[in-house]
Motif scaffolding. Structure first.
Motif, PDB file in Angstrom:
ATOM      1  N   LEU A  34       0.811  -1.222   0.000  1.00  0.00           N
ATOM      2  CA  LEU A  34       0.000   0.000   0.000  1.00  0.00           C
ATOM      3  C   LEU A  34       0.844   1.272   0.000  1.00  0.00           C
ATOM      4  O   LEU A  34       0.301   2.361   0.066  1.00  0.00           O
ATOM      5  N   SER A  35       2.143   1.137  -0.074  1.00  0.00           N
ATOM      6  CA  SER A  35       3.052   2.283   0.074  1.00  0.00           C
ATOM      7  C   SER A  35       2.763   3.419  -0.883  1.00  0.00           C
ATOM      8  O   SER A  35       2.896   4.587  -0.527  1.00  0.00           O
ATOM      9  N   THR A  36       2.394   3.099  -2.095  1.00  0.00           N
ATOM     10  CA  THR A  36       2.202   4.148  -3.097  1.00  0.00           C
ATOM     11  C   THR A  36       0.743   4.558  -3.268  1.00  0.00           C
ATOM     12  O   THR A  36       0.441   5.445  -4.051  1.00  0.00           O
ATOM     13  N   TYR A  37      -0.151   3.913  -2.534  1.00  0.00           N
ATOM     14  CA  TYR A  37      -1.570   4.261  -2.597  1.00  0.00           C
ATOM     15  C   TYR A  37      -1.941   5.235  -1.485  1.00  0.00           C
ATOM     16  O   TYR A  37      -1.338   5.237  -0.411  1.00  0.00           O
ATOM     17  N   PHE A  38      -2.957   6.035  -1.707  1.00  0.00           N
ATOM     18  CA  PHE A  38      -3.576   6.866  -0.669  1.00  0.00           C
ATOM     19  C   PHE A  38      -2.603   7.816   0.017  1.00  0.00           C
ATOM     20  O   PHE A  38      -2.745   8.122   1.194  1.00  0.00           O
ATOM     21  N   ASN A  39      -1.569   8.288  -0.668  1.00  0.00           N
ATOM     22  CA  ASN A  39      -0.578   9.224  -0.133  1.00  0.00           C
ATOM     23  C   ASN A  39       0.266   8.647   1.004  1.00  0.00           C
ATOM     24  O   ASN A  39       0.859   9.391   1.777  1.00  0.00           O
ATOM     25  N   TYR A  40       0.342   7.330   1.149  1.00  0.00           N
ATOM     26  CA  TYR A  40       1.121   6.767   2.249  1.00  0.00           C
ATOM     27  C   TYR A  40       2.618   7.043   2.132  1.00  0.00           C
ATOM     28  O   TYR A  40       3.342   6.931   3.110  1.00  0.00           O
ATOM     29  N   GLU A  41       3.078   7.433   0.948  1.00  0.00           N
ATOM     30  CA  GLU A  41       4.503   7.799   0.848  1.00  0.00           C
ATOM     31  C   GLU A  41       4.801   9.038   1.692  1.00  0.00           C
ATOM     32  O   GLU A  41       5.946   9.313   2.023  1.00  0.00           O
ATOM     33  N   ASP A  42       3.748   9.795   2.087  1.00  0.00           N
ATOM     34  CA  ASP A  42       3.916  10.982   2.940  1.00  0.00           C
ATOM     35  C   ASP A  42       3.807  10.665   4.432  1.00  0.00           C
ATOM     36  O   ASP A  42       3.929  11.556   5.268  1.00  0.00           O
ATOM     37  N   PHE A  43       3.554   9.402   4.785  1.00  0.00           N
ATOM     38  CA  PHE A  43       3.333   9.010   6.186  1.00  0.00           C
ATOM     39  C   PHE A  43       4.594   9.215   7.017  1.00  0.00           C
ATOM     40  O   PHE A  43       5.667   8.750   6.663  1.00  0.00           O
ATOM     41  N   LYS A  44       4.429   9.900   8.124  1.00  0.00           N
ATOM     42  CA  LYS A  44       5.507  10.086   9.105  1.00  0.00           C
ATOM     43  C   LYS A  44       4.894   9.967  10.491  1.00  0.00           C
ATOM     44  O   LYS A  44       3.744  10.327  10.701  1.00  0.00           O
ATOM     45  N   ILE A  45       5.664   9.455  11.427  1.00  0.00           N
ATOM     46  CA  ILE A  45       5.197   9.362  12.805  1.00  0.00           C
ATOM     47  C   ILE A  45       6.319   9.807  13.732  1.00  0.00           C
ATOM     48  O   ILE A  45       7.497   9.534  13.465  1.00  0.00           O
ATOM     49  N   LYS A  46       5.939  10.521  14.774  1.00  0.00           N
ATOM     50  CA  LYS A  46       6.907  11.002  15.754  1.00  0.00           C
ATOM     51  C   LYS A  46       6.513  10.487  17.133  1.00  0.00           C
ATOM     52  O   LYS A  46       5.387  10.688  17.580  1.00  0.00           O
ATOM     53  N   PHE A  47       7.449   9.781  17.776  1.00  0.00           N
ATOM     54  CA  PHE A  47       7.265   9.316  19.141  1.00  0.00           C
ATOM     55  C   PHE A  47       8.103  10.212  20.044  1.00  0.00           C
ATOM     56  O   PHE A  47       9.313  10.343  19.847  1.00  0.00           O
ATOM     57  N   ASN A  48       7.462  10.818  21.033  1.00  0.00           N
ATOM     58  CA  ASN A  48       8.145  11.736  21.938  1.00  0.00           C
ATOM     59  C   ASN A  48       8.367  11.101  23.307  1.00  0.00           C
ATOM     60  O   ASN A  48       7.532  10.324  23.785  1.00  0.00           O
ATOM     61  N   VAL A  49       9.490  11.452  23.933  1.00  0.00           N
ATOM     62  CA  VAL A  49       9.780  11.071  25.313  1.00  0.00           C
ATOM     63  C   VAL A  49      10.215  12.316  26.067  1.00  0.00           C
ATOM     64  O   VAL A  49      10.632  13.305  25.467  1.00  0.00           O
ATOM     65  N   ASP A  50      10.127  12.248  27.403  1.00  0.00           N
ATOM     66  CA  ASP A  50      10.579  13.380  28.207  1.00  0.00           C
ATOM     67  C   ASP A  50      12.084  13.253  28.469  1.00  0.00           C
ATOM     68  O   ASP A  50      12.751  12.361  27.934  1.00  0.00           O
ATOM     69  N   GLU A  51      12.619  14.136  29.316  1.00  0.00           N
ATOM     70  CA  GLU A  51      14.070  14.155  29.567  1.00  0.00           C
ATOM     71  C   GLU A  51      14.571  12.903  30.286  1.00  0.00           C
ATOM     72  O   GLU A  51      15.753  12.613  30.282  1.00  0.00           O
ATOM     73  N   GLU A  52      13.664  12.115  30.888  1.00  0.00           N
ATOM     74  CA  GLU A  52      14.047  10.872  31.554  1.00  0.00           C
ATOM     75  C   GLU A  52      13.715   9.647  30.696  1.00  0.00           C
ATOM     76  O   GLU A  52      13.664   8.529  31.189  1.00  0.00           O
ATOM     77  N   ASN A  53      13.469   9.875  29.410  1.00  0.00           N
ATOM     78  CA  ASN A  53      13.129   8.828  28.443  1.00  0.00           C
ATOM     79  C   ASN A  53      11.847   8.075  28.781  1.00  0.00           C
ATOM     80  O   ASN A  53      11.711   6.889  28.481  1.00  0.00           O
ATOM     81  N   ASN A  54      10.891   8.780  29.398  1.00  0.00           N
ATOM     82  CA  ASN A  54       9.561   8.223  29.612  1.00  0.00           C
ATOM     83  C   ASN A  54       8.686   8.666  28.445  1.00  0.00           C
ATOM     84  O   ASN A  54       8.774   9.803  27.992  1.00  0.00           O
ATOM     85  N   PRO A  55       7.820   7.781  27.953  1.00  0.00           N
ATOM     86  CA  PRO A  55       7.016   8.128  26.776  1.00  0.00           C
ATOM     87  C   PRO A  55       6.010   9.227  27.082  1.00  0.00           C
ATOM     88  O   PRO A  55       5.454   9.280  28.179  1.00  0.00           O
ATOM     89  N   THR A  56       5.789  10.088  26.108  1.00  0.00           N
ATOM     90  CA  THR A  56       4.793  11.149  26.266  1.00  0.00           C
ATOM     91  C   THR A  56       3.774  11.028  25.139  1.00  0.00           C
ATOM     92  O   THR A  56       2.870  10.219  25.226  1.00  0.00           O
ATOM     93  N   SER A  57       3.940  11.766  24.064  1.00  0.00           N
ATOM     94  CA  SER A  57       2.934  11.797  23.005  1.00  0.00           C
ATOM     95  C   SER A  57       3.497  11.227  21.705  1.00  0.00           C
ATOM     96  O   SER A  57       4.696  11.016  21.564  1.00  0.00           O
TER      97      SER A  57
END
Length: 174
Positions: free
Chosen positions: A66-89
């Motif tokens: 499905l990579s080239t269908y439905f604009n998935y080539e634009d897909f990006k995801i960001k995983f954030n952590v705080d200063e103590e490497n605990n997950p946030t958003s």
């Protein structure tokens, strides 16, 4: 006299050798968690839809790129952590159809790589910062390493049996 000199020389050499054998292991540091490896921006390199029913019954084709269908080539995801490497958003970017909530909060089922390879670490997605309202689960099927690649799997289940999965292959974006 010469024998005593050799004897004392040998004794002194033993003390010098023992005294020089002071191994310094350095200072203790916290182990590297999976949070540290997942933290950051990720871009899609491949998205594959797997028909789990067809795959189980050996019916072809059971996979679709499905990579080239439905604009998935634009897909990006960001995983954030705080200063103590605990997950946030986390947040999905790109004009793509949502397979899971586009933003929210996350945490892992385990801080470290499990020793049982049959059970992947799960990424739990939540709609609230307190992480009480789970929205989805992603299997972390390939943990990021020095190559900067990660693979996550979203499975849709009915009656306890998966019927379709989406496999995201991601690369780290610096």
């Amino acid at each position: 006299m010469r024998c005593k000199s050799i004897y004392w020389l040998a004794v002194v050499m033993c003390f010098i050798a023992i005294g020089c054998d002071n191994t310094d292991d350095g200072s203790s540091v916290d182990p590297i968690t999976i949070y540290e490896k997942v933290n950051g921006n990720w871009g899609l390199t491949n998205l594959k839809m797997v028909d789990e029913v067809a795959k189980a019954n050996k019916i072809e084709p059971s996979e679709e790129n499905l990579s080239t269908y439905f604009n998935y080539e634009d897909f990006k995801i960001k995983f954030n952590v705080d200063e103590e490497n605990n997950p946030t958003s986390y947040e999905v970017a790109g004009n793509v159809p949502p397979l899971f909530a586009a933003k929210g909060y996350w945490k892992l089922s385990s801080d470290f790589q499990p020793t049982n390879p049959g059970n992947p670490v799960m990424i739990y997605l939540y709609s609230d910062a307190q992480k009480t309202q789970k929205t989805d689960e992603l299997g972390l099927t390939s943990v990021p390493g020095k190559n900067g690649e990660m693979e996550i799997k979203l499975s849709r289940v009915s009656g306890g049996t998966p019927f379709v999965s989406y496999v995201f292959k991601l690369n780290a974006i610096n």
